[in-house]
Write a protein that holds these residues in place. Structure first.
Motif, PDB file in Angstrom:
ATOM      1  N   THR A  41       0.835  -1.191   0.000  1.00 53.05           N
ATOM      2  CA  THR A  41       0.000   0.000   0.000  1.00 53.05           C
ATOM      3  C   THR A  41       0.872   1.244   0.000  1.00 53.05           C
ATOM      4  O   THR A  41       1.996   1.242   0.512  1.00 53.05           O
ATOM      5  CB  THR A  41      -0.926   0.049   1.225  1.00 53.05           C
ATOM      6  OG1 THR A  41      -0.129   0.129   2.419  1.00 53.05           O
ATOM      7  CG2 THR A  41      -1.805  -1.187   1.298  1.00 53.05           C
ATOM      8  N   ALA A  42       0.341   2.309  -0.580  1.00 43.96           N
ATOM      9  CA  ALA A  42       0.988   3.624  -0.563  1.00 43.96           C
ATOM     10  C   ALA A  42      -0.104   4.659  -0.371  1.00 43.96           C
ATOM     11  O   ALA A  42      -1.119   4.646  -1.101  1.00 43.96           O
ATOM     12  CB  ALA A  42       1.745   3.885  -1.863  1.00 43.96           C
ATOM     13  N   ASP A  46      -3.954   0.290  -2.262  1.00 45.39           N
ATOM     14  CA  ASP A  46      -3.203  -0.859  -2.760  1.00 45.39           C
ATOM     15  C   ASP A  46      -2.394  -0.489  -3.998  1.00 45.39           C
ATOM     16  O   ASP A  46      -2.857   0.274  -4.857  1.00 45.39           O
ATOM     17  CB  ASP A  46      -4.148  -2.000  -3.112  1.00 45.39           C
ATOM     18  CG  ASP A  46      -4.733  -2.672  -1.879  1.00 45.39           C
ATOM     19  OD1 ASP A  46      -4.282  -2.351  -0.764  1.00 45.39           O
ATOM     20  OD2 ASP A  46      -5.643  -3.504  -2.031  1.00 45.39           O
ATOM     21  N   VAL A  47      -1.184  -1.045  -4.074  1.00 42.75           N
ATOM     22  CA  VAL A  47      -0.297  -0.810  -5.206  1.00 42.75           C
ATOM     23  C   VAL A  47       0.085  -2.160  -5.804  1.00 42.75           C
ATOM     24  O   VAL A  47       0.449  -3.095  -5.072  1.00 42.75           O
ATOM     25  CB  VAL A  47       0.980  -0.057  -4.766  1.00 42.75           C
ATOM     26  CG1 VAL A  47       1.905   0.154  -5.952  1.00 42.75           C
ATOM     27  CG2 VAL A  47       0.626   1.267  -4.113  1.00 42.75           C
ATOM     28  N   ALA A  48       0.003  -2.275  -7.127  1.00 43.46           N
ATOM     29  CA  ALA A  48       0.352  -3.534  -7.788  1.00 43.46           C
ATOM     30  C   ALA A  48       1.862  -3.718  -7.829  1.00 43.46           C
ATOM     31  O   ALA A  48       2.616  -2.778  -8.096  1.00 43.46           O
ATOM     32  CB  ALA A  48      -0.215  -3.563  -9.201  1.00 43.46           C
ATOM     33  N   THR A  69       5.927   9.175  -0.644  1.00 42.72           N
ATOM     34  CA  THR A  69       4.738   8.682   0.044  1.00 42.72           C
ATOM     35  C   THR A  69       5.162   7.861   1.244  1.00 42.72           C
ATOM     36  O   THR A  69       6.326   7.491   1.384  1.00 42.72           O
ATOM     37  CB  THR A  69       3.883   7.805  -0.893  1.00 42.72           C
ATOM     38  OG1 THR A  69       2.679   7.439  -0.233  1.00 42.72           O
ATOM     39  CG2 THR A  69       4.626   6.541  -1.288  1.00 42.72           C
ATOM     40  N   SER A  70       4.212   7.553   2.112  1.00 41.39           N
ATOM     41  CA  SER A  70       4.415   6.543   3.139  1.00 41.39           C
ATOM     42  C   SER A  70       3.704   5.274   2.688  1.00 41.39           C
ATOM     43  O   SER A  70       2.671   5.333   2.014  1.00 41.39           O
ATOM     44  CB  SER A  70       3.865   7.007   4.489  1.00 41.39           C
ATOM     45  OG  SER A  70       2.484   7.291   4.390  1.00 41.39           O
ATOM     46  N   GLY A  71       4.247   4.129   3.034  1.00 37.06           N
ATOM     47  CA  GLY A  71       3.664   2.884   2.553  1.00 37.06           C
ATOM     48  C   GLY A  71       3.962   1.716   3.471  1.00 37.06           C
ATOM     49  O   GLY A  71       4.747   1.823   4.422  1.00 37.06           O
ATOM     50  N   THR A  72       3.332   0.587   3.154  1.00 36.67           N
ATOM     51  CA  THR A  72       3.475  -0.626   3.955  1.00 36.67           C
ATOM     52  C   THR A  72       3.450  -1.847   3.044  1.00 36.67           C
ATOM     53  O   THR A  72       2.673  -1.902   2.089  1.00 36.67           O
ATOM     54  CB  THR A  72       2.335  -0.743   4.990  1.00 36.67           C
ATOM     55  OG1 THR A  72       2.351   0.396   5.851  1.00 36.67           O
ATOM     56  CG2 THR A  72       2.491  -1.998   5.834  1.00 36.67           C
ATOM     57  N   ALA A  73       4.314  -2.798   3.336  1.00 33.68           N
ATOM     58  CA  ALA A  73       4.255  -4.118   2.706  1.00 33.68           C
ATOM     59  C   ALA A  73       3.778  -5.116   3.756  1.00 33.68           C
ATOM     60  O   ALA A  73       4.307  -5.143   4.874  1.00 33.68           O
ATOM     61  CB  ALA A  73       5.626  -4.519   2.179  1.00 33.68           C
ATOM     62  N   TRP A  74       2.762  -5.907   3.384  1.00 34.02           N
ATOM     63  CA  TRP A  74       2.210  -6.917   4.280  1.00 34.02           C
ATOM     64  C   TRP A  74       2.414  -8.293   3.659  1.00 34.02           C
ATOM     65  O   TRP A  74       2.208  -8.474   2.473  1.00 34.02           O
ATOM     66  CB  TRP A  74       0.703  -6.710   4.466  1.00 34.02           C
ATOM     67  CG  TRP A  74       0.273  -5.394   5.025  1.00 34.02           C
ATOM     68  CD1 TRP A  74       0.121  -4.220   4.345  1.00 34.02           C
ATOM     69  CD2 TRP A  74      -0.097  -5.125   6.373  1.00 34.02           C
ATOM     70  NE1 TRP A  74      -0.319  -3.236   5.184  1.00 34.02           N
ATOM     71  CE2 TRP A  74      -0.463  -3.756   6.438  1.00 34.02           C
ATOM     72  CE3 TRP A  74      -0.160  -5.902   7.533  1.00 34.02           C
ATOM     73  CZ2 TRP A  74      -0.891  -3.161   7.617  1.00 34.02           C
ATOM     74  CZ3 TRP A  74      -0.586  -5.298   8.712  1.00 34.02           C
ATOM     75  CH2 TRP A  74      -0.945  -3.950   8.749  1.00 34.02           C
ATOM     76  N   TYR A  75       2.783  -9.256   4.510  1.00 32.44           N
ATOM     77  CA  TYR A  75       2.924 -10.628   4.016  1.00 32.44           C
ATOM     78  C   TYR A  75       2.507 -11.582   5.122  1.00 32.44           C
ATOM     79  O   TYR A  75       2.854 -11.392   6.298  1.00 32.44           O
ATOM     80  CB  TYR A  75       4.369 -10.921   3.607  1.00 32.44           C
ATOM     81  CG  TYR A  75       4.567 -12.336   3.086  1.00 32.44           C
ATOM     82  CD1 TYR A  75       4.070 -12.702   1.847  1.00 32.44           C
ATOM     83  CD2 TYR A  75       5.226 -13.290   3.844  1.00 32.44           C
ATOM     84  CE1 TYR A  75       4.221 -13.991   1.371  1.00 32.44           C
ATOM     85  CE2 TYR A  75       5.397 -14.578   3.369  1.00 32.44           C
ATOM     86  CZ  TYR A  75       4.892 -14.928   2.137  1.00 32.44           C
ATOM     87  OH  TYR A  75       5.039 -16.199   1.663  1.00 32.44           O
ATOM     88  N   ARG A  76       1.758 -12.614   4.739  1.00 33.21           N
ATOM     89  CA  ARG A  76       1.369 -13.641   5.695  1.00 33.21           C
ATOM     90  C   ARG A  76       1.293 -14.968   4.962  1.00 33.21           C
ATOM     91  O   ARG A  76       0.759 -15.035   3.853  1.00 33.21           O
ATOM     92  CB  ARG A  76       0.020 -13.312   6.328  1.00 33.21           C
ATOM     93  CG  ARG A  76      -0.415 -14.308   7.402  1.00 33.21           C
ATOM     94  CD  ARG A  76      -1.638 -13.832   8.181  1.00 33.21           C
ATOM     95  NE  ARG A  76      -2.815 -13.738   7.340  1.00 33.21           N
ATOM     96  CZ  ARG A  76      -3.370 -12.594   6.958  1.00 33.21           C
ATOM     97  NH1 ARG A  76      -2.818 -11.440   7.321  1.00 33.21           N
ATOM     98  NH2 ARG A  76      -4.456 -12.595   6.208  1.00 33.21           N
TER      99      ARG A  76
END
Length: 280
Positions: A41-42, A46-48, A69-76
Motif C-alpha cells: 500500500t501507498a 493498494d499498489v500492484a 509517500t508513506s507505505g506498507t508491505a504486508w505478508y502472511r
C-alpha cells in the motif's frame, strides 16, 4: 507435515521517487506448499507489484516509479513442509557445478581472498577438503565461530566478514558471513540464506549459512537463535547483498518500522548440533 506460520510488516517512507524491491515472500521450493497474502500500500491505497524469480526459488516483488509517500508491505503465509530432495540434486550434476563455481568466489561481504592463509592456519590444512568431509568441516567452522563471536549489534551496512573477524562480534548476518568466508577459503562452497525463524528472540528476519556436500546443501547457524529444522527459506545468494528484504534503485527512502512473526504449533523442535539439517 510440520506447519509454519510467518508474517512480515514493512513500513517505509519514500522521500524521493524510486523503485522498490522486496524479498519477504517465502521461496518456492520443491516439497513446500505455501498459502499466502501479499499486499503493498501507498498512501493507504493498494499498489500492484511485479513478481520475478530469483535464484533457488526466491521471489522478488518490485514497485516501480513510487512517488514520495508513506507505505506498507504486508505478508502472511502458512507453510506445510514436506520431505523432498535438495534442489541441488546429487554432487556432480550441472546445477552443482555452477553452484560450486559461484559459491567459492569472493563477494561483496565475503572477501574470501583475504581468508586463505588464516583459514589454512586455523583449521590445519591448505589442501582441498576431501569430498566426503565438507559437512564435518562446516560443523567445525560453525562451532569455531560460535565460540569466538559475541552476539552484539556492532556492525553496519559496510561490515564484511573480515571486519567481523577482527571485531569478534556481530549479529546473525555477520556471523553467517564469517562462516561462509572460512568455508569458501577451505574450498567448501557456501552460501547465505535469509529465513523466517520460529523461536528467534528477539523476533526478526534471520540469516544462516549453507554448505554444499555430496548429499546437497545443509544449513549451519553459529548463533543458535532458532532450531534449524524450523526455519523457512526466503532468499538465497552469495551474501546479504543478494537477499535484502528491502532495496531501492534511484531516489531515496527511509525504513520506518518492521514487525516479523514466525511460529510453529506446539513446542519448538529440538536441534541436535550433530544433525545434518536440510533447509526446505
Amino acid at each position: 507435515m510440520p506447519t509454519r506460520e510467518v508474517s512480515a510488516r514493512i513500513d517505509f517512507e519514500v522521500t524521493e521517487a524510486t523503485e522498490l524491491e522486496f524479498q519477504i515472500a517465502v521461496a518456492h521450493r520443491r516439497g513446500v506448499l505455501v498459502e499466502e497474502e501479499l499486499t503493498f500500500t501507498a498512501n493507504g491505497r493498494d499498489v500492484a507489484a511485479t513478481e520475478f524469480a530469483a535464484s533457488h526459488g526466491g521471489r522478488i516483488h518490485v514497485l516501480r516509479d513510487v512517488a514520495p509517500t508513506s507505505g506498507t508491505a504486508w505478508y502472511r503465509a502458512r507453510i506445510e513442509v514436506q520431505d523432498g530432495r535438495d534442489d541441488a540434486g546429487t554432487a556432480g550434476a550441472t546445477a552443482d557445478l555452477h553452484d560450486r563455481s559461484l559459491y567459492l568466489r569472493p563477494s561483496r561481504y565475503v572477501p574470501v581472498d583475504r581468508f586463505y592463509p588464516f583459514a589454512a592456519s586455523e583449521f590445519g590444512t591448505a589442501d582441498p577438503i576431501p569430498a566426503e568431509r565438507p559437512y564435518e568441516t562446516a560443523a567445525a567452522v560453525t562451532s569455531w565461530v560460535a565460540k569466538r563471536m559475541a552476539y552484539l549489534p556492532v556492525s553496519d551496512s559496510h561490515t564484511d566478514a573480515a571486519d567481523t573477524l577482527l571485531a569478534s562480534a556481530g549479529v546473525c548476518r555477520d556471523q553467517a558471513h564469517l562462516v561462509i568466508a572460512l568455508l569458501r577459503a577451505l574450498n567448501v562452497p557456501a552460501r547465505f540464506v535469509a529465513v523466517y525463524a520460529p523461536g528467534c528472540d528477539p523476533m526478526d528476519f534471520h540469516a544462516v549459512a549453507e554448505a554444499l556436500g555430496p548429499d546437497g546443501w545443509r544449513v549451519y547457524d553459529p548463533t543458535g537463535l532458532a532450531p534449524r529444522n524450523s526455519l523457512v527459506r526466503i532468499a538465497t545468494g552469495r551474501d546479504a547483498a543478494d537477499t535484502a528484504f528491502l532495496d531501492n534503485h534511484g531516489g531515496s527512502l527511509n525504513l520506518t518500522g518492521t514487525t516479523i512473526t514466525a511460529t510453529v504449533p506446539g513446542a519448538l523442535p529440538a536441534d541436535d548440533p550433530a544433525e545434518r539439517v536440510r533447509l526446505p
